[in-house]
Write an enzyme that holds these catalytic residues in place. Structure first.
Site, PDB file in Angstrom:
ATOM      1  NE  ARG A 169       6.911 -16.763   6.449  1.00 48.25           N
ATOM      2  CZ  ARG A 169       6.597 -15.455   6.474  1.00 48.25           C
ATOM      3  NH1 ARG A 169       5.985 -14.925   7.515  1.00 48.25           N
ATOM      4  NH2 ARG A 169       6.909 -14.683   5.448  1.00 48.25           N
ATOM      5  CG  HIS A 211      -2.006  -1.029   1.109  1.00 50.48           C
ATOM      6  ND1 HIS A 211      -1.908  -2.223   1.763  1.00 50.48           N
ATOM      7  CD2 HIS A 211      -3.166  -1.065   0.418  1.00 50.48           C
ATOM      8  CE1 HIS A 211      -2.982  -2.942   1.483  1.00 50.48           C
ATOM      9  NE2 HIS A 211      -3.754  -2.275   0.673  1.00 50.48           N
ATOM     10  CE1 TYR A 252       7.338 -18.112   0.652  1.00 49.75           C
ATOM     11  CE2 TYR A 252       5.061 -17.768   0.008  1.00 49.75           C
ATOM     12  CZ  TYR A 252       6.062 -17.692   0.960  1.00 49.75           C
ATOM     13  OH  TYR A 252       5.786 -17.212   2.207  1.00 49.75           O
TER      14      TYR A 252
HETATM   15  N1  MTE Z   1      -2.037 -19.285   5.410  1.00 47.55           N
HETATM   16  C1  MTE Z   1      -2.485 -18.078   5.789  1.00 47.55           C
HETATM   17  N2  MTE Z   1      -3.817 -17.853   5.785  1.00 47.55           N
HETATM   18  N3  MTE Z   1      -1.648 -17.084   6.172  1.00 47.55           N
HETATM   19  C2  MTE Z   1      -0.279 -17.275   6.180  1.00 47.55           C
HETATM   20  O1  MTE Z   1       0.459 -16.345   6.539  1.00 47.55           O
HETATM   21  N4  MTE Z   1       1.569 -18.808   5.662  1.00 47.55           N
HETATM   22  C3  MTE Z   1       1.959 -19.896   4.766  1.00 47.55           C
HETATM   23  C4  MTE Z   1       1.095 -21.128   5.005  1.00 47.55           C
HETATM   24  N5  MTE Z   1      -0.301 -20.769   5.018  1.00 47.55           N
HETATM   25  C5  MTE Z   1       0.223 -18.529   5.754  1.00 47.55           C
HETATM   26  C6  MTE Z   1      -0.716 -19.532   5.400  1.00 47.55           C
HETATM   27  C7  MTE Z   1       3.355 -20.279   4.894  1.00 47.55           C
HETATM   28  S1  MTE Z   1       4.490 -19.384   4.001  1.00 47.55           S
HETATM   29  C8  MTE Z   1       3.737 -21.367   5.622  1.00 47.55           C
HETATM   30  S2  MTE Z   1       5.362 -21.825   5.682  1.00 47.55           S
HETATM   31  C9  MTE Z   1       2.748 -22.182   6.360  1.00 47.55           C
HETATM   32  O2  MTE Z   1       1.426 -21.645   6.270  1.00 47.55           O
HETATM   33  C10 MTE Z   1       3.102 -22.282   7.825  1.00 47.55           C
HETATM   34  O3  MTE Z   1       2.173 -23.082   8.495  1.00 47.55           O
HETATM   35  P1  MTE Z   1       2.248 -23.193  10.078  1.00 47.55           P
HETATM   36  O4  MTE Z   1       2.283 -21.813  10.656  1.00 47.55           O
HETATM   37  O5  MTE Z   1       1.049 -23.983  10.489  1.00 47.55           O
HETATM   38  O6  MTE Z   1       3.524 -23.933  10.388  1.00 47.55           O
HETATM   39 MO    MO Z   2       6.519 -20.414   4.239  1.00 44.96          MO
END
Ligand code: MTE
Ligand code: MO
Length: 527
Positions: A141, A64, A329
């Site tokens: 994360r 933003h 990624y």
């Molecule tokens: N899903 C949502 N809604 N928000 C997030 O920030 N992070 C992703 C994934 N799914 C994320 C997400 C990333 S980059 C990772 S590495 C994993 O969730 C981490 O899952 P955990 O926190 O259950 O280990």
């Molecule tokens: Mo991640």
């Protein structure tokens, strides 16, 4: 426009997410965002800031900080914050909401990288002491805050599924649990940034992202329903999708806080793919940090596709347009510092990985006469070390090689039988692929010369370690002198005979993704 009205913050508060006309504050200005909500690219998420200041949210969504976004907002200006509520021209600090105020309590043993948003790694010991990582020690994360949902999730929580033709079907958590058979798999989640710090250090080049060591990976048992069952119920022609024909090419997952990502339809409907919409983790409801009440689990793929707080699934002919799909990624060549994001595919299946998570030194012994190292009857330090090995795509680990002399010689580690069937064949533990990690151990006696040689590095200096009693082991007095170190290292090979690269320099990329080079750890003795 000085003629616009002045509002007290208490007045703005009345225009929260549930009101007819949500307002937000930015700096000292008040905006009515009612008409922006349907057009906002992040959808309803902007409502998170309604009734208060938008600044802390925009600090999270750095996207933003762009003039065109301020220009859009300018159209909705309705007034200013009353002088009485301003300190140095800004709303008083205690009036600004902390977006992370509702985040859950966390286990203090997790190794925190950032607190807001929460990013924390699993401690080394917990990575390899148990096959299943306990929920409270599973790495976290989060890109944003943890959405707050009533527990138990009421029918207010709904999962929306939208097909390519626009057909929509909604499911409550109860619908999912009662309509579809439950399915359990054990699967690793590994962040694409796991071991990024090793890449930074090993290559001597900076990388952009959280500097994780080896703990952005964990293993758990997940229970939920099969994504393909839900898609079929919502009206997808699964056999057509499986054949690769049809318009549906990707499955988008969106979370309640605006995170989003997608996977190819092929993985979603593969009968061996085991993609879940999971509501349970290690036999308990999903913890809030891990996606309560529902997340996707895409085993064998980068964890970024396992979307937490899942509330929207959209079928599409293209990938999700989120930055977590189109940017972030991906990997590039070590020379590429200005990159064309569209030119590289998004990371999906993960490459082979391993790490050393524990090293213990024991007592002194002697190497056997005529031992393979040809050193017979040398003082030797007992060393036990262990860790994990994992490969993506359901590929199993066939071998873990270790070296205790900086790569001069190698031996095979013992693979713990966590996922081995009674007949001895390596079998996936619950699921159609090797979705879990293999833990490994290695017990050895490292000859003192290995420590000395590593240290000597070209000098002719002889390092004395013995105390003269003939056993060669150092005494407490000798231990006062100097540390002698050797490098132990590990690499794993999967069932396609893919193995890890020797150096981080070879796979360095500006985002520091997929750091899988041989993991090296220094072991030192006093002598
Ligand atoms: N899903 C949502 N809604 N928000 C997030 O920030 N992070 C992703 C994934 N799914 C994320 C997400 C990333 S980059 C990772 S590495 C994993 O969730 C981490 O899952 P955990 O926190 O259950 O280990
Ligand atoms: Mo991640």
């Amino acid at each position: 426009d000085p003629d616009l009205p002045r509002f007290r913050i208490s007045e703005v508060r009345k225009h929260g997410a549930d009101s007819e006309n949500p307002w937000v504050i930015y700096e000292d200005k008040v905006y009515d965002i009612t008409e922006w909500i349907p057009a906002h690219p992040g959808g309803q998420v902007i409502l998170r800031a309604a009734g208060g200041s938008i600044d802390p949210y925009w600090n999270i969504f750095s996207i933003h900080k762009n003039q065109y976004v301020y220009d859009i907002l300018a159209q909705y200006l309705i007034g200013y914050i009353d002088q009485a509520d301003l300190v140095d021209g800004r709303p008083a600090q205690d009036e600004i909401e902390d977006p992370f105020a509702d985040d859950p309590e966390r286990d203090p043993l997790l190794i925190t990288k950032t607190a807001k948003p929460r990013n924390a790694e699993t401690p080394g010991e917990a990575l390899s002491s148990q096959f299943l990582t306990p929920n409270e020690l599973f790495y976290v994360r989060n890109h944003m805050w943890v959405p707050k949902i009533d527990e138990p999730a009421s029918d207010k929580y709904l999962l929306t599924v939208e097909l390519v033709d626009g057909t929509v079907k909604q499911y409550s958590l109860q619908d999912l649990k009662s309509k579809f058979p439950s399915h359990t798999i054990t699967a690793v989640l590994q962040c694409s940034g796991n071991r990024r710090k090793h890449m930074t250090q090993g290559s001597g080049r900076s990388t952009n992202g959280l500097q994780w060591t080896a703990g952005a990976i964990s293993n758990a048992t997940w229970e939920g329903v099969l994504l393909s069952d839900v898609l079929a119920d919502a009206g997808l022609e699964v056999s057509e999708a499986l054949s690769g024909e049809g318009e549906t090419k990707h499955v988008h997952f969106a979370g309640l806080e605006a995170y989003a990502a997608s996977i190819p339809i092929k993985k979603a409907v593969d009968p061996q793919g085991d993609v879940l919409l999971a509501y349970s983790m290690n036999g308990k409801p999903l913890p809030r940090d891990h996606g309560y009440p529902l997340r996707s689990i895409v085993p064998g793929h980068v964890a970024a596709r396992s979307v937490k707080w899942l509330n929207q699934i959209t079928l599409s002919d293209e990938e999700s347009t989120s930055q977590w799909q189109r940017k972030d990624y991906k990997c590039f060549g070590p020379n590429e510092t200005k990159v064309d994001w569209d030119a590289a595919p998004a990371i999906q299946e993960l490459p082979v990985q391993s790490a050393i998570t524990e090293v213990k030194t024991g007592g002194w012994t002697k190497t056997a006469k005529g031992s393979s190292q040809g050193l017979g009857d040398q003082p030797a330090q007992q060393v036990t070390f262990g860790g994990y090995a994992y490969s993506g795509g359901g590929r199993s680990i066939i071998r873990v090689d270790v070296s205790t002399d900086n790569g001069k010689s190698w031996a095979q580690a013992y693979l713990l039988p966590d996922c081995v069937a009674k007949d001895g064949s390596p079998s996936p533990c619950q699921g159609h692929g090797a979705w879990s990690w293999r833990r490994w151990r290695f017990d050895t006696a490292v000859p003192l010369t290995s420590f000395r040689e590593a240290q000597k590095a070209g000098s002719s200096e002889q390092v004395g370690c013995g105390d003269g009693d003939g056993d060669g082991a150092p005494t407490a007095a000798a231990a006062q002198s100097e540390n002698r170190c050797t490098t132990v290292m590990v690499k794993a090979t999967d069932d396609t005979y893919n193995t890890q690269p020797e150096s981080h320099a070879a796979t360095w990329n500006l985002r520091g993704n997929l750091a899988t080079a041989w993991h090296r750890v220094q072991v030192c003795v006093d002598c």
